[in-house]
Every structure is written in structure tokens, then in C-alpha cells.
Design a protein around this motif. Sequence first.
Motif, PDB file in Angstrom:
ATOM      1  N   HIS A  17       0.755  -1.251   0.000  1.00 61.80           N
ATOM      2  CA  HIS A  17       0.000   0.000   0.000  1.00 61.80           C
ATOM      3  C   HIS A  17       0.782   1.296   0.000  1.00 61.80           C
ATOM      4  CE1 HIS A  17      -4.155   1.241   0.272  1.00 61.80           C
ATOM      5  NE2 HIS A  17      -3.576   2.366   0.590  1.00 61.80           N
ATOM      6  N   SER A  18       0.032   2.308  -0.133  1.00 59.78           N
ATOM      7  CA  SER A  18       0.445   3.667  -0.380  1.00 59.78           C
ATOM      8  C   SER A  18       1.690   4.096   0.335  1.00 59.78           C
ATOM      9  CB  SER A  18      -0.670   4.569   0.074  1.00 59.78           C
ATOM     10  OG  SER A  18      -1.004   4.230   1.378  1.00 59.78           O
ATOM     11  N   ILE A 588       4.585   0.949  -2.380  1.00 62.18           N
ATOM     12  CA  ILE A 588       3.773   0.722  -3.568  1.00 62.18           C
ATOM     13  C   ILE A 588       4.637  -0.007  -4.586  1.00 62.18           C
ATOM     14  CG2 ILE A 588       4.343   3.005  -4.509  1.00 62.18           C
ATOM     15  CD1 ILE A 588       1.567   3.062  -5.780  1.00 62.18           C
ATOM     16  N   VAL A 589       4.062  -0.994  -5.239  1.00 67.50           N
ATOM     17  CA  VAL A 589       4.802  -1.765  -6.229  1.00 67.50           C
ATOM     18  C   VAL A 589       3.910  -1.979  -7.441  1.00 67.50           C
ATOM     19  CG1 VAL A 589       4.112  -3.986  -5.202  1.00 67.50           C
ATOM     20  CG2 VAL A 589       6.126  -3.874  -6.666  1.00 67.50           C
ATOM     21  N   ARG A 590       4.530  -1.932  -8.611  1.00 68.75           N
ATOM     22  CA  ARG A 590       3.817  -2.168  -9.869  1.00 68.75           C
ATOM     23  C   ARG A 590       4.503  -3.313 -10.602  1.00 68.75           C
ATOM     24  NH1 ARG A 590       2.517   1.707 -14.885  1.00 68.75           N
ATOM     25  NH2 ARG A 590       0.490   0.829 -15.364  1.00 68.75           N
ATOM     26  N   PRO A 591       4.167  -4.545 -10.247  1.00 71.05           N
ATOM     27  CA  PRO A 591       4.872  -5.683 -10.846  1.00 71.05           C
ATOM     28  C   PRO A 591       4.607  -5.844 -12.328  1.00 71.05           C
ATOM     29  CG  PRO A 591       3.029  -6.421  -9.497  1.00 71.05           C
ATOM     30  CD  PRO A 591       3.163  -4.958  -9.270  1.00 71.05           C
ATOM     31  N   THR A 596      -1.243  -2.607  -9.665  1.00 73.07           N
ATOM     32  CA  THR A 596      -0.615  -1.762  -8.648  1.00 73.07           C
ATOM     33  C   THR A 596      -1.000  -2.306  -7.277  1.00 73.07           C
ATOM     34  OG1 THR A 596      -0.764   0.194 -10.074  1.00 73.07           O
ATOM     35  CG2 THR A 596      -0.384   0.565  -7.738  1.00 73.07           C
ATOM     36  N   VAL A 597       0.016  -2.577  -6.461  1.00 69.57           N
ATOM     37  CA  VAL A 597      -0.205  -3.152  -5.134  1.00 69.57           C
ATOM     38  C   VAL A 597       0.353  -2.192  -4.097  1.00 69.57           C
ATOM     39  CG1 VAL A 597       0.116  -5.191  -3.687  1.00 69.57           C
ATOM     40  CG2 VAL A 597       0.104  -5.431  -6.174  1.00 69.57           C
ATOM     41  N   ARG A 598      -0.446  -1.885  -3.102  1.00 69.66           N
ATOM     42  CA  ARG A 598      -0.036  -0.932  -2.073  1.00 69.66           C
ATOM     43  C   ARG A 598      -0.157  -1.566  -0.698  1.00 69.66           C
ATOM     44  NH1 ARG A 598      -3.443   2.322  -5.508  1.00 69.66           N
ATOM     45  NH2 ARG A 598      -2.254   3.926  -6.589  1.00 69.66           N
ATOM     46  N   ALA A 633      -3.859  -2.785   3.041  1.00 68.81           N
ATOM     47  CA  ALA A 633      -3.310  -3.357   1.811  1.00 68.81           C
ATOM     48  C   ALA A 633      -4.357  -3.245   0.709  1.00 68.81           C
ATOM     49  CB  ALA A 633      -2.924  -4.826   2.024  1.00 68.81           C
ATOM     50  N   SER A 634      -3.906  -3.079  -0.519  1.00 69.54           N
ATOM     51  CA  SER A 634      -4.855  -3.013  -1.632  1.00 69.54           C
ATOM     52  C   SER A 634      -4.206  -3.503  -2.921  1.00 69.54           C
ATOM     53  CB  SER A 634      -5.369  -1.583  -1.828  1.00 69.54           C
ATOM     54  OG  SER A 634      -4.368  -0.757  -2.385  1.00 69.54           O
TER      55      SER A 634
END
Length: 737
Positions: A17-18, A588-591, A596-598, A633-634
Motif C-alpha cells: 500500500h500507499s 507501492i509496487v507495480r509488478p 498496482t499493489v499498495r 493493503a490493496s
Amino acid sequence: MKLHAPVVATLLGLSLHSPSGQAQDTNQTGGGLEEVIVTATKRSESIQDVPVSIRALGEQELRRMGADSLEDYAGVTPGLQLTGTRNNSQIIVRGVTTGPVNHDQTEIKETVGVYLDETPIAVQRYSPNLKLFDLERIEVLRGPQGTLYGAGSMAGAIRMITRKPQLDRVAGEVRGMMSSTEHGSASNSFDAMLNVPLIDDVLAMRAVGFYRDVGGFIDNVATGDDDANSELSRGGRVATRWTPNETLTVDSLVFFQQSDFRAISQYAAEAGELKTYVAENEPVHDRNLIVSLSATQQLDPLEVTAVGSYRRKKLQYFSENGTFTNFITGFRDGLGGTFDNRSNQRDYSFELRAASKSDSWLQWTVGAFYEDRTNFYSQDYTVAGVDAVAGIDSRDFDANIDQLYFSNIDVKENQVALFGEVVFPLTDALKLTAGGRYFRAEQQADITFLGVFAYPNIGVGRFKNDEDGFNPRVNLSYAIDRDRMVYVQAARGFRLGGTNEPIPQPACTADLQSRGLSNAPDSFDSDHLWNFEVGTKTDWLDRRLTVNVAAYKIDWKKPQVTDQLGCGFNVFVNAGGLDIYGAEVETIVRPTDYLTVRGGAGYTDSTLNEDLVFVGGREGDRAPYVPKWTYSASLDYTRPLGQSFEGFAFLSYQHTGARDTRFNPSVAASRHLDSYGLLNARIGINAANWSVELFGENLTDELGEIDKRYNPYPLTPATYVTVVTPRTVGLEVTYRY
């Protein structure tokens, strides 16, 4: 619902998350995460270059969350907690609190500043809970902001940044929503925005309107009124932007919001879950008007900004307190009784500042601030026929017939401040930021008490309080490389003091003595804290992963402490002290280009470092309403569906740890609040001009407890509980042009 292990594992493994602010719209077309620009330092900077702990939520993240008010984004911001009811919330950042603030405790000031653009709107629990449609972003600044933002921002500040008019295009948006809440009734809302250039590239207007009909979910079994805590809110804003030349920008804003609640959103535990038996509904009527005008002039070596603001808030709410009537009548022929509470706030502020250009070798900001604030509060307890039943004449106590109690508290405050901050580049990588704020404040409170319940303190009293001070901030940051930075800082935050109301003697003598006081002081002093912090902001994997961490220690001496005595009156003192240790992790990660996973987690350990007799606190007791752990988490997955559409799915979870409502859990007034988690989801389709979304909020239907207090004053005393909104599912449709 328990998701502790998976969430913690995710945070430790790939961190979700953020990040501190890296929550602005991400690049949806591929590559790394989009750069986020914030204005927290009153200059436009990339959030990863600002060496302070900031959480920024961009328009897309707010939309995905379905965020409509303060409560909706607090759960995804580590270190930020709320307590109170749907209409008025007390904001807590980094555990800086000494307990609940009641509606009638108007003398005490806020610990967290709240701003709409550059207009200060925070007034402790009376801060407007504004609707969030068509915002550019929200910035949550954690830690003292006393240098640039001043008094009331001793723990942090929240800034809501509106979208400004576009000078070169006509644009519009309409959005409608329908939903249904478990255990309650249906809700619907409507939003609209229209942007119109009035003179191409010179003058434009942006108008926003909103309507909210929010169903209730608490039944009053005494009156037979189902879903009594419904809400009706409507309002909007009109903004203009004028650029007569390339160097001058003038922005204006007029904002209005009207909210009406049929009853307070709390139920009586003794009556059963989501039920209350208060003898009369307790409606709330809230009106907010905000007007601002700002001008920024670009000069060769600097830019100059002038901001003037006006804010007006009118609040009326009713509280059933029939026990007072029974007491005065000797419990004969109970007549009931309702307090009519009214608050009328007015605030003028003006700020003039100059700042270096963003490309200057030496970055600096200097300015002056002026504020003229009035906070008027009154209570009227008139019960028809009570004089005859009780055998008294209220006119003998300077009141009207059947007027058992009447009070006016009229607080006037004037504040001036000078502030400045400069960033010294010691080397190419090492920067020293130093700043300070000098303030002087004058306060005067005119207090009127009338009626038998005010005896013998009947009449008008005047109390004054003058003070000044200086609040410094020092920050040292080191850029390891273009993607990684570490910083340390020490900052002092402050909050203005105020005046006490007269306390009737001997009715309150025993209460005062039990709290270590022979009598109530006429005033209480400002309180200050020092925040010592170390943090890091980092980007990895070609800026597809961001990890930001901050750890802090807060030393808070002689905080302002307030409580309501058993005799019904309030007292404010400076007493005790707190040591607060904490940490915030946001990532924050952008696999992939589509996902997009925060994730975020906050730890706060806020405890007394000495006994606090005034509220029954003991050394080592934890601060009320502050959980040790919060996390969220999102996952946001968006993928093209052919040439014209894209589909998306959004899933989020927010966890709030257990808390107590008093320092000492064993005192009679304390209540325990269990931990809870909220699971939310959205799925939808976007096209160029429209979108359709299905959503579910609090899908597991948890009745997470926000607040819990025992109230002995209604005809039927009870433990009143405030909970999150039960499971809500709905449909949202948007059209854009």
C-alpha cells in the motif's frame, strides 16, 4: 475477521500500500510509478524529494476507494486515527491525544491542522467533514508543522487540494450512486462538475455540486423511528482562475456545505445492537461556508503569494438530558428535557509569503500570517412546566421561566506570526533545512451562566490569555543517489492555550478535589512537544517499487487535559506528560503494467511518563483511542478490454488495533474498543466518456467500534457506541465530456 499473517507477510515480502505520498495516480500505460508533485512545503516538489513523512492520495486512488469524507481515507494512512461520530470527528495523528473532546468543550484547540487548499478550517471536533468530489489530491503531513502551518498543527496537518479551473477546454462530469446498507436503508448521491473557459487562456470557472442522501442503520425503539441516523448533505463550490499575463495567477473559491442528521450515529449497548432508546432523537444541523482569494506573482528571483480566507460554520445539535430535569423535580412527574446546543464560528485569515524559484540554488520561504477567530457556543436547557413541578422560579436565577440553564461562551482570538524556512545545500547530496515561527496570540472569553444549574456562578465573566513563543525545525537530508534518500529532523509543535469556564461551588467541589484541584484555574497554557524523527524514501526496480519508512519519538510535556466533571461542567489544565514512540512503513509496487499493489503499516506506543491524577491516569498507561498497530493493503488491477474499454478490479483491507477510551482502563468511565478490519471491493468498466462500477464496503459486515462512552444524563442512561457503517453494496455510474 483476522488477516494479520497474510498482510504482515506481504508487507515484509513485497511491501504493499500507499507510500508516503506515492499514492497519486500511477502511470497506467507502462513503465515505473508516476512522479507525485505535492505542495506541503508551500513549494511544488516531488514527494520523494521532500524529507518529511507525507501520505498523498490522488484522485484515482480516492475514486477506487470510494472515498467521500475524512473517515474513508483515514484507514489507509498509518498514524492517523479518528474518534467521534459521523458528523463530527476528533482527529489524532501519531498518538498525540489525552482523551476524548466533547462537543461542549469549545475552549480546547485542535492538535491537527486541516486545510481546504490554503484555508485553515480545523476547530478541534468541530472541523468540517467536507465531501471530496473533484479533488486533485489529499496530503497528510505527519509530525509537527509549526513552522509553515503554525498553531494547531502540533501533530500534523491534512490538506485537501481542489482541482483548479482549466483555461483551455470545456469539461464536465456527472456521477450518480445508489447503495443499500445492511441493517439499514438505501442511500443515493449525485455529483456534477462543469469547467468553462470564460476568456480563452485568461479566465475560467469550475463549478461543482453534490447531493448525499445517506440511509441510517440505528433504530430508536423508544420513539419507533427506524434507521434514525440518516444524513442529508448538499452543497458545492465555484472556483475561478484568472491569468491576465504569464506571471500572475489569481484563484478564487466559494464553498458551501449543508448537512442534516436526524439523529447522532450511536446506539445504546443496553438496548441491543444498533438500537437506541433515547427519549427523543438528537438531530444535528451543520452549515459551512468557505471563501478564499489567492494571488501568485512570479518575479525574476522569486514568487510572491497572498492568500485571504473567510470561514463560517454554524452548528446546532440537541442532546436529551432528562435526568437533569428529574433531579430538579425530585423525580416527580418526569418532564424529559433536551439541551439546545449551538456553535457559531467565524474565522478571517491572511498570509503573505515569498519563496525562491524551484531552480534556485538556495531554497527559501518567508512569510507573515494573521488570523482573527471567533468561536461562540451556547447551551439552552428550557423545559416547559418545570418551574411549577419543581416549585422554583427560574427568574430568581436570572433566567427565563422554565429555563433551568443557559450559557454563552464567546471566545475571540487574534494571532500574528512570522515564519521562515531555508534549505542550505551543504554538498551536492547533503542538505540542511532550518526554519522557525514566532507567534503572538491574544484571547478573550466572555462567559455568561444563568439558571439554577449555574448557581452560584450566575452572571457574566471575562477571562483573558496572552502568550507568544518561537517554534524551530531542523532537518538534515542526504541523497544516496537519485532514487534513495535518508533524513533526520527535530521539530517543535505547539497548540494555543485558552480560558476555563467558571465552575459552580460547592456543587463541583468534591469533583475538583478528587482530581487534585482546590478550584479551577482561570486559564490553561499552550502546550508544546518535540518530535525527533529519522526516515528514508527509496525507489527500486527502475521505479516500479517505492518503500518509505519513518521512525519517531515525541516528547510531550504538560499537555492540555480536559474532562467533564460529575457535576456536568468542564475543566482544562496542563498536567502530566507523554512519551510517544512510533514508526510508519508505506510502499507501492507495480509488478506489471496492469497491477498496482499498495501496503502500509503504523506502530504507535503513546504512554504517560508520570501519573495524571486529573483523569485517573497512571505512569505507563497508554493514550486513549490510539491502537498500537494499524495496517492496510490493496490491489488495483486495470486491463484494456479491446480498443475502447478497460476493466478494473480493486480490493482493499484496513485493520485497526484494539484501544481503550481512557488512560486507565480500570476507571469507571473507560471502555474497551476491540480491533476490527474492513474489506472493500470494486469492479467496473471504463470507456472514454463513461464508467460503471459495482462496489461493496465492509463486506464482512463488521461493526467496528470507533467510540464508546457511558452517558448518565439521559432519562435512560446507557453506554453509547459509535461503529463503522455496516456492509454496503451499490452501483455507481459516471459520465464525462
